[in-house]
Design a protein around this motif. Structure first.
Motif, PDB file in Angstrom:
ATOM      1  N   THR A 199     -37.297  25.210 -26.685  1.00 51.06           N
ATOM      2  CA  THR A 199     -37.867  23.989 -26.112  1.00 51.06           C
ATOM      3  C   THR A 199     -39.370  24.115 -25.917  1.00 51.06           C
ATOM      4  OG1 THR A 199     -35.753  23.697 -24.944  1.00 51.06           O
ATOM      5  CG2 THR A 199     -37.574  22.283 -24.278  1.00 51.06           C
ATOM      6  N   TYR A 262     -43.449  15.942 -24.675  1.00 49.24           N
ATOM      7  CA  TYR A 262     -42.236  15.859 -23.853  1.00 49.24           C
ATOM      8  C   TYR A 262     -42.059  14.476 -23.246  1.00 49.24           C
ATOM      9  CZ  TYR A 262     -42.323  20.885 -24.463  1.00 49.24           C
ATOM     10  OH  TYR A 262     -42.345  22.134 -25.018  1.00 49.24           O
ATOM     11  N   LEU A 278     -33.819  17.433 -28.591  1.00 47.27           N
ATOM     12  CA  LEU A 278     -34.097  18.177 -27.366  1.00 47.27           C
ATOM     13  C   LEU A 278     -33.927  17.316 -26.121  1.00 47.27           C
ATOM     14  CD1 LEU A 278     -37.289  20.157 -28.447  1.00 47.27           C
ATOM     15  CD2 LEU A 278     -34.955  21.029 -28.254  1.00 47.27           C
ATOM     16  N   ALA A 284     -31.006  20.879 -23.301  1.00 44.49           N
ATOM     17  CA  ALA A 284     -32.460  21.024 -23.159  1.00 44.49           C
ATOM     18  C   ALA A 284     -33.086  19.906 -22.329  1.00 44.49           C
ATOM     19  CB  ALA A 284     -33.123  21.063 -24.538  1.00 44.49           C
ATOM     20  N   VAL A 288     -37.047  19.650 -20.831  1.00 42.19           N
ATOM     21  CA  VAL A 288     -37.980  18.605 -21.259  1.00 42.19           C
ATOM     22  C   VAL A 288     -38.550  17.885 -20.041  1.00 42.19           C
ATOM     23  CG1 VAL A 288     -38.176  16.393 -22.460  1.00 42.19           C
ATOM     24  CG2 VAL A 288     -36.915  18.277 -23.515  1.00 42.19           C
TER      25      VAL A 288
END
Length: 330
Positions: A199, A262, A278, A284, A288
């Motif tokens: 990530t 993000y 993600l 994840a 994030v």
């Protein structure tokens, strides 16, 4: 009452920022678990001007063309993911060898080779046959990130260069933009990298761009894309043709290493399917959210993950060679 609450929140925020900053400094200064023959001071006596040479060339290149920062960083990723960080991605094809440059994930998209060539030329003039192309690439990628506003870290050195490269291995090991989160986790785990590393390293897509051929399926077929975002990208990337047209991976600040990537994921404005995976109801998602709100945490984890990635199967000791030209074996 509200005033006291706001002061308290501000103080807590300052403490949290200071804590994250101190942790980042500890990461950069503390010894790192690595291959036993790699060291940040590997060239301290044999080529002491190396860091300054690399930085000066990268800085000049980015002033001329800021997009070269993302290009150099991508070269390092694509080098390390194919048989380790050995400079093999830099090798040109020969009659006897089909190298990595024409792999599916590299052809018509890898750039920045001229930056590495320029660094190598100056390094050879200062300390002949001493510094590997693999180490030059590792240093240049760090400097590119820092010059674009991202973190710095101690680059562990002492890698040697591969004698050959493999088109087949590149086609097998490089993650395609169609990958699911499950597939990405498997690929990264195979390199000793965790979900957190995956990530954080994916945050490199806060800079750089992608070709229409890579993002077309995502903006036309995936349901997890903001409709207005997808509509604009479809205008740039028609269903047929225009494969080479490029768009920035982070439209907000394409040449700034920050957390916009993000925030785009959370808004479902990711250009690539593999990126949006993600933040799609999976494991994840929490990371994030964390990175989108805490740039220091992202910087700290990215720096740590870059060191880990740089430790993937390096050639050391008597293995490989020190190339005098990065595009060909001696």
């Amino acid at each position: 009452m509200h005033y006291l609450e706001s002061v308290g929140m501000a103080s807590f925020s300052n403490v949290r920022w200071l804590t994250a900053t101190l942790l980042l400094l500890l990461l950069l200064l503390a010894p790192c678990a690595t291959h036993p023959q790699l060291s940040p001071s590997f060239y301290a006596t044999t080529c002491p001007k190396l860091p300054a040479i690399v930085l000066s060339v990268v800085e000049k290149a980015l002033k001329r063309n800021p997009t070269l920062g993302a290009a150099v960083l991508r070269l390092f990723f694509h080098d390390c993911f194919v048989n380790g960080c050995d400079g093999s991605v830099l090798l040109d094809d020969t009659p006897a060898m089909a190298g990595e440059k024409n792999a599916v994930g590299n052809a018509n998209s890898l750039r920045g080779f001229e930056v590495i060539d320029a660094i190598k030329s100056k390094v050879e003039a200062a300390c002949r046959s001493t510094v590997s192309c693999a180490d030059i690439l590792a240093l240049a990628s760090r400097d590119a990130v820092t010059l674009l506003g991202g973190p710095s870290w101690r680059v562990l050195l002492g890698r040697r260069d591969a004698l050959t490269a493999s088109l087949a291995d590149a086609n097998t090991n490089l993650p395609p933009p169609s990958d699911s989160l499950s597939s990405l986790r498997t690929r990264f785990a195979g390199k000793g990298l965790s979900l957190r590393d995956l990530t954080a390293l994916s945050g490199a897509h806060t800079v750089g761009s992608a070709r229409c051929a890579s993002f077309r399926p995502h903006v036309y077929n995936d349901p997890d894309v903001d409709p207005r975002y997808a509509a604009f990208r479809r205008h740039i990337c028609p269903r047929v043709g225009g494969d080479a047209r490029r768009l920035p991976l982070d439209a907000t600040s394409p040449n700034r290493f920050d957390v916009s990537y993000y925030r785009d994921l959370m808004a479902r404005r990711s250009l690539l399917h593999s990126d949006q995976e993600l933040f799609n109801g999976g494991a994840a998602d929490g990371l994030v959210r964390h990175y989108s709100a805490n740039g220091q945490a992202f910087y700290m984890d990215f720096a740590a993950a870059m060191v880990k990635m740089g430790n993937i199967s390096p050639l050391t000791g008597a293995a490989g060679e020190i190339r005098t030209h990065c595009r060909r074996a001696n």
